[in-house]
Enzyme design. Structure first.
Site, short mmCIF file in Angstrom:
data_model
loop_
_atom_site.label_atom_id
_atom_site.label_comp_id
_atom_site.label_asym_id
_atom_site.label_seq_id
_atom_site.Cartn_x
_atom_site.Cartn_y
_atom_site.Cartn_z
N ARG A 27 0.82 -1.22 0.00
CA ARG A 27 0.00 0.00 0.00
C ARG A 27 0.84 1.26 0.00
O ARG A 27 0.47 2.26 0.61
CB ARG A 27 -0.94 0.04 1.22
CG ARG A 27 -2.11 -0.91 1.15
CD ARG A 27 -3.23 -0.37 0.26
NE ARG A 27 -4.13 -1.46 -0.10
CZ ARG A 27 -5.27 -1.69 0.52
NH1 ARG A 27 -5.67 -0.91 1.48
NH2 ARG A 27 -6.03 -2.70 0.16
N ARG A 56 -3.63 6.28 0.81
CA ARG A 56 -4.21 7.51 1.36
C ARG A 56 -3.34 8.25 2.37
O ARG A 56 -3.64 9.37 2.74
CB ARG A 56 -5.57 7.19 1.99
CG ARG A 56 -6.66 7.01 0.95
CD ARG A 56 -7.94 6.53 1.57
NE ARG A 56 -7.77 5.19 2.13
CZ ARG A 56 -8.70 4.54 2.82
NH1 ARG A 56 -9.85 5.11 3.06
NH2 ARG A 56 -8.46 3.32 3.27
N ARG A 91 -7.11 11.39 -5.94
CA ARG A 91 -8.29 10.52 -5.82
C ARG A 91 -9.57 11.30 -5.51
O ARG A 91 -10.66 10.79 -5.70
CB ARG A 91 -8.06 9.49 -4.70
CG ARG A 91 -7.22 8.30 -5.06
CD ARG A 91 -8.06 7.12 -5.55
NE ARG A 91 -9.04 6.67 -4.59
CZ ARG A 91 -10.35 6.85 -4.71
NH1 ARG A 91 -10.84 7.48 -5.73
NH2 ARG A 91 -11.18 6.40 -3.79
N ASP A 120 -6.69 -2.92 -7.65
CA ASP A 120 -7.26 -3.57 -6.46
C ASP A 120 -7.51 -5.03 -6.77
O ASP A 120 -7.73 -5.39 -7.93
CB ASP A 120 -8.56 -2.90 -6.03
CG ASP A 120 -8.89 -3.27 -4.59
OD1 ASP A 120 -8.31 -2.68 -3.68
OD2 ASP A 120 -9.71 -4.20 -4.39
N TYR A 147 -14.54 -12.47 -0.24
CA TYR A 147 -15.20 -11.18 -0.50
C TYR A 147 -16.50 -11.38 -1.29
O TYR A 147 -17.49 -10.70 -1.05
CB TYR A 147 -14.28 -10.25 -1.30
CG TYR A 147 -13.30 -9.48 -0.44
CD1 TYR A 147 -13.74 -8.48 0.43
CD2 TYR A 147 -11.94 -9.74 -0.48
CE1 TYR A 147 -12.85 -7.77 1.22
CE2 TYR A 147 -11.03 -9.04 0.31
CZ TYR A 147 -11.51 -8.05 1.16
OH TYR A 147 -10.63 -7.36 1.95
O1 1CP Z 1 0.25 0.55 -3.30
C1 1CP Z 1 -0.28 -0.55 -3.41
O2 1CP Z 1 -0.12 -1.48 -2.59
C2 1CP Z 1 -1.08 -0.84 -4.68
C3 1CP Z 1 -2.47 -0.73 -4.57
C4 1CP Z 1 -3.38 -1.74 -3.88
C5 1CP Z 1 -3.25 -3.10 -3.60
C6 1CP Z 1 -2.02 -3.99 -3.81
C7 1CP Z 1 -4.68 -1.37 -3.47
C8 1CP Z 1 -5.24 -0.01 -3.56
N1 1CP Z 1 -5.33 -2.49 -3.03
C9 1CP Z 1 -4.48 -3.57 -3.09
C10 1CP Z 1 -4.77 -4.97 -2.75
C11 1CP Z 1 -5.93 -5.27 -1.87
N2 1CP Z 1 -7.20 -4.76 -1.91
C12 1CP Z 1 -5.92 -6.27 -0.88
C13 1CP Z 1 -4.73 -7.16 -0.59
C14 1CP Z 1 -3.78 -6.51 0.33
C15 1CP Z 1 -4.25 -6.42 1.77
O3 1CP Z 1 -4.36 -7.48 2.40
O4 1CP Z 1 -4.49 -5.30 2.20
C16 1CP Z 1 -7.19 -6.32 -0.29
C17 1CP Z 1 -7.64 -7.22 0.84
C18 1CP Z 1 -8.00 -5.35 -0.95
C19 1CP Z 1 -9.43 -5.07 -0.71
C20 1CP Z 1 -9.65 -3.66 -0.34
N3 1CP Z 1 -9.56 -2.64 -1.25
C21 1CP Z 1 -9.87 -3.12 0.94
C22 1CP Z 1 -10.02 -3.90 2.23
C23 1CP Z 1 -11.47 -4.11 2.52
C24 1CP Z 1 -11.75 -4.94 3.78
O5 1CP Z 1 -12.41 -4.40 4.68
O6 1CP Z 1 -11.35 -6.11 3.85
C25 1CP Z 1 -9.95 -1.71 0.78
C26 1CP Z 1 -10.21 -0.69 1.84
C27 1CP Z 1 -9.74 -1.44 -0.61
C28 1CP Z 1 -9.69 -0.10 -1.26
C29 1CP Z 1 -8.34 0.34 -1.63
N4 1CP Z 1 -7.52 -0.35 -2.49
C30 1CP Z 1 -6.36 0.36 -2.67
C31 1CP Z 1 -6.46 1.57 -1.89
C32 1CP Z 1 -5.41 2.62 -1.81
C33 1CP Z 1 -7.70 1.54 -1.22
C34 1CP Z 1 -8.27 2.63 -0.32
C35 1CP Z 1 -9.45 3.32 -0.89
C36 1CP Z 1 -9.27 4.67 -1.55
O7 1CP Z 1 -8.21 5.13 -1.91
O8 1CP Z 1 -10.31 5.32 -1.71
#
Ligand code: 1CP
Length: 369
Positions: A38, A42, A51, A87, A165
């Site tokens: 990540r 944010r 964003r 994502d 999910y």
């Molecule tokens: O910088 C990076 O790492 C690249 C971007 C990236 C990656 C690798 C994002 C952007 N998401 C992911 C993978 C991802 N997405 C995972 C695997 C990694 C981990 O275990 O965290 C998972 C579980 C998700 C699902 C997801 N997407 C969640 C979790 C939800 C939950 O409650 O289980 C969330 C909050 C997101 C949204 C998201 N994806 C990425 C960002 C920066 C965000 C935040 C939202 C935003 O910017 O508005």
């Protein structure tokens, strides 16, 4: 279009820093490479600005935005790898499911899978280039825009994590709905996992064809499975993905790339993961570096595993914790990272302190005075 078009996966700029790739392949490095899960996120004010007011998945579908967000952390920190902004939930979308980002709640499926019959609503044959071509374009554009500074990592969620999910409809503390499927509908669960496996294999191969230089598979929900269920519902698919991706890359004359598996909280399966066909095992912070090394031998490179919350500590403390982590893992066959992703309220300055501490201490460990 000329050969250097940013949307053509060819004539990429020469790679200037291959430290991450060398560590991943088990070759010697003069310092420990580092990146952060990540890292595009944010916690960066410029990320929030880019964003702002845009739908999350619309952002994911814009190659230009994904490229910009991927590059942002690299402008601030001397990271040794970039990870494409996207994502894991784009894969369920490719299977025909709707996923929306609900502010304050996170990604949500308005119509999650409830009954076994709901599997019939999924696309049984997915045209991956058609459905996920926008990710491939983002990768190609970003690889050109990186100008060879560092390698670009592509990624996918692993089958069990995506299945969870698709059934839970979003994040969950217990995964009770998804685990209910494993206990009550094991055959249907395997059918869904197989469908995901096949799409993920094509998706990852497509990412390499588009320019990804390494791949990470996120099994973020591994910890909800015990050893038995992991062995039945996660590991066979994790193994098959490595094997099929590698075979396809070879058959299609694409470059072999190192593969990373990050199965969060699955230390009960560390020995098995070390033999699952991946060059790198990503670790969360609940396992000690020395213990992970002993249990995986020297067959694989390890990646991780500082507690992300350690970044809330004062900078000097971060330095001490990094030093201890590096001593535990040793200087070779190691890529420094956090044990999970950065949180939105983390200070970019402390992320910088983490990256710098890895570089400084890892050089010092190699040539102590
Ligand atoms: O910088 C990076 O790492 C690249 C971007 C990236 C990656 C690798 C994002 C952007 N998401 C992911 C993978 C991802 N997405 C995972 C695997 C990694 C981990 O275990 O965290 C998972 C579980 C998700 C699902 C997801 N997407 C969640 C979790 C939800 C939950 O409650 O289980 C969330 C909050 C997101 C949204 C998201 N994806 C990425 C960002 C920066 C965000 C935040 C939202 C935003 O910017 O508005």
């Amino acid at each position: 279009m000329d050969g250097n078009s940013p949307l053509r996966p060819q004539d990429f700029p020469a790679l200037k820093n291959d430290t991450f790739l060398r560590a991943a392949r088990g070759e010697e490095t003069e310092y420990t490479p580092v990146w952060c899960m990540r890292q595009a996120g944010r916690y960066l004010p410029e990320f929030r600005e880019t964003r702002a007011a845009q739908d999350f998945f619309a952002t994911c579908r814009s190659p230009k935005m994904c490229c910009e967000l991927t590059l942002q952390p690299l402008r601030r920190f001397p990271l040794d790898a970039a990870i494409i902004f996207s994502d894991i939930l784009v894969v369920p979308q490719a299977l025909g499911m709707e996923v929306v980002m609900v502010p304050g709640k996170g990604p949500t499926f308005p119509e999650p899978l409830k009954e076994v019959e709901d599997l019939l609503k999924l696309r049984q044959k997915v045209d991956v280039s058609e459905e996920l071509g926008y990710v491939f374009q983002a990768i190609t554009l970003t690889r050109h825009s990186l100008e060879g500074k560092v390698p670009l990592i592509g990624f996918s969620g692993a089958p069990w994590t995506l299945m969870s999910y698709m059934i839970e409809g979003g994040g969950s503390n217990t995964m009770a709905k998804a685990k209910r499927w494993l206990y009550r509908h094991p055959e249907a669960s395997h059918r869904l996992l197989q469908l995901l496996r096949d799409v993920i294999v094509e998706y990852l191969v497509g990412q390499v064809a588009a320019g990804a230089q390494a791949l990470q598979l996120f099994e973020s929900h591994a910890g909800h499975l015990g050893p038995e269920q992991f062995r039945e519902f996660a590991l066979p698919y994790i193994r098959a993905i490595a094997k099929h991706v590698k075979n396809k890359l070879q058959a299609e004359a694409l470059p072999p790339v190192p593969m990373i598996v990050f199965a969060k909280d699955a230390h009960y399966a560390l020995e098995e993961l070390a033999q699952a066909g991946y060059e790198v095992i990503g670790l969360d912070w609940t396992i000690q570096p020395q213990a992970a090394r002993e249990r995986t031998g020297h067959r694989v490179t390890l990646q991780g595993n500082l507690d992300p919350c350690a970044l809330y500590a004062p900078k000097e403390k971060i330095g001490e914790l990094v030093k201890r982590m590096l001593e535990g893992f040793g200087t070779q066959r190691y890529i420094a990272n956090l044990g999970h992703g950065l949180y939105p309220d983390m200070s970019p300055e402390h992320v910088g302190a983490f990256v710098e501490a890895v570089h400084t201490h890892s050089r010092h460990l190699r040539t102590p005075d």
